[in-house]
Design a protein around this motif. Structure first.
Motif, mmCIF file in Angstrom:
data_model
loop_
_atom_site.group_PDB
_atom_site.id
_atom_site.type_symbol
_atom_site.label_atom_id
_atom_site.label_comp_id
_atom_site.label_asym_id
_atom_site.label_seq_id
_atom_site.Cartn_x
_atom_site.Cartn_y
_atom_site.Cartn_z
ATOM 1 N N MET A 1 0.843 -1.201 0.000
ATOM 2 C CA MET A 1 0.000 0.000 0.000
ATOM 3 C C MET A 1 0.877 1.250 0.000
ATOM 4 N N ILE B 1 0.570 5.555 0.540
ATOM 5 C CA ILE B 1 -0.231 6.709 0.949
ATOM 6 C C ILE B 1 0.544 7.971 0.584
ATOM 7 N N LYS C 1 -4.283 5.819 -9.575
ATOM 8 C CA LYS C 1 -4.398 4.477 -10.159
ATOM 9 C C LYS C 1 -3.140 4.117 -10.918
ATOM 10 N N ARG D 1 -0.303 3.379 -8.446
ATOM 11 C CA ARG D 1 -0.599 2.341 -7.444
ATOM 12 C C ARG D 1 -0.683 2.928 -6.025
ATOM 13 N N ILE D 2 -1.263 4.108 -5.913
ATOM 14 C CA ILE D 2 -1.429 4.779 -4.621
ATOM 15 C C ILE D 2 -2.831 4.489 -4.092
ATOM 16 N N ARG D 3 -2.905 3.991 -2.867
ATOM 17 C CA ARG D 3 -4.203 3.625 -2.276
ATOM 18 C C ARG D 3 -4.932 4.838 -1.735
ATOM 19 N N TYR D 4 -4.225 5.710 -1.021
ATOM 20 C CA TYR D 4 -4.857 6.901 -0.442
ATOM 21 C C TYR D 4 -4.016 8.139 -0.759
ATOM 22 N N SER D 5 -4.713 9.244 -0.982
ATOM 23 C CA SER D 5 -4.065 10.550 -1.087
ATOM 24 C C SER D 5 -4.746 11.513 -0.124
ATOM 25 N N GLU E 1 -13.279 6.607 -2.308
ATOM 26 C CA GLU E 1 -12.474 6.596 -3.531
ATOM 27 C C GLU E 1 -10.975 6.601 -3.245
ATOM 28 N N GLY E 2 -10.600 6.776 -1.973
ATOM 29 C CA GLY E 2 -9.192 6.775 -1.612
ATOM 30 C C GLY E 2 -8.619 8.149 -1.331
ATOM 31 N N TYR F 1 3.844 3.931 3.744
ATOM 32 C CA TYR F 1 2.495 3.795 4.306
ATOM 33 C C TYR F 1 2.419 3.602 5.817
#
Length: 284
Positions: A1, A3, A44, A47-51, A80-81, A273
């Motif tokens: 993951m 972030i 996307k 490959r970032i899960r959260y911003s 949506e992350g 992360y």
């Protein structure tokens, strides 16, 4: 993951205009149009899960409107992350109630930008916000160092930060741009090991000048791999957060840059992360 702790989006109807204006002020190339959809597409690809998105309040009359929009859309954005932070302006009078409103709505933190708000970071108007936000357990992320578009005065210098640590000592303070943009010798000497976090945004590699501008950026060379790695390790990889400053850097390229650095896998996990997830209290 992964972030990303430092990104920006703007209202859909005006994002392209705002990003174009800011790009020409700083003479640097943007990598998205500044919209939420643009950020999600970038995430996307990288490959970032959260911003974490950070608003900048340039006038006190923007505070309630922008924060209300963030609160209203927070649940959808998180699904949506995207993790929205709120913001405050130092001239906003009812700051205590506004901070409580953000806290009660589940917003995890606030962004302050002394340069765009034309107030030194250790001004009493900033100190009172820092004190109240800290008492509520909110994260505080501040633009630290010179702003590439406003380079004539450092509104959040190392000296200002040392005053803040002495006078307020906020518990969850993050200094953007690896402690102080463009002033990393001072960061290494005075701020490494201090009780605060750095984010990595816009601090290593090169800046891409804007191709259709006759103006040159304030600077194009950032920290080398060697200098960046040394400062991060000196401060502690447990106190540094991956950030890109999207749309002003490419999220994909920033991920690649950090992956290629000579950190151990454990250190990369912390930077990418683990530190952020703990600070944001993310489950799973």
């Amino acid at each position: 993951m992964i972030i990303d702790f430092h990104t920006h989006t703007f209202p859909e109807k005006s994002c392209a205009r705002i990003v174009d204006h800011l790009a020409h002020v700083a003479a640097i190339t943007p990598y998205t149009d500044g919209s939420v959809s643009g950020l999600l597409s970038s995430m996307k690809e990288a490959r970032i899960r959260y911003s974490v998105t950070l608003p900048v309040m340039t006038r006190p009359d923007q505070v309630e409107k922008i924060n209300s929009s963030l609160i209203e859309n927070a649940e959808y954005l998180f699904s949506e992350g995207i993790i929205p932070f709120g913001g405050l302006h130092p001239d906003y009078e009812d700051y205590k109630e506004e901070l409580k409103r953000l806290k009660n709505a589940g917003i995890r933190g606030i962004k302050l930008h002394p340069a765009y708000q034309n107030v030194d970071f250790d001004d009493i108007r900033m100190l009172r916000i820092l004190d109240e936000a800290s008492s509520l357990g909110l994260i505080i992320l501040v633009h630290a160092g010179i702003d590439i578009g406003l380079p004539t005065h450092n509104f959040c210098s190392v000296r200002h930060i040392l005053h803040v640590l002495k006078d307020v000592a906020p518990e969850k303070l993050i200094l953007a741009h690896l402690g102080n943009w463009g002033c990393w010798d001072e960061v290494e000497y005075y701020l490494t090991k201090a009780p605060l976090w750095f984010d990595t945004s816009f601090s290593c590699g090169k800046i891409t000048p804007l191709s259709d501008s006759s103006k040159k950026p304030y600077r194009t060379e950032l920290l080398s791999f060697e200098d960046f790695t040394r400062i991060v390790r000196k401060h502690g990889t447990n106190l540094v957060l991956f950030g890109t400053d999207s749309p002003w850097s490419s999220q994909k390229e920033c991920v690649k840059l950090l992956e290629e650095m000579p950190f151990t896998q454990k250190e990369k996990d912390q930077l990418f992360y683990e530190n952020a997830a703990a600070l944001l209290d993310l489950k799973g």
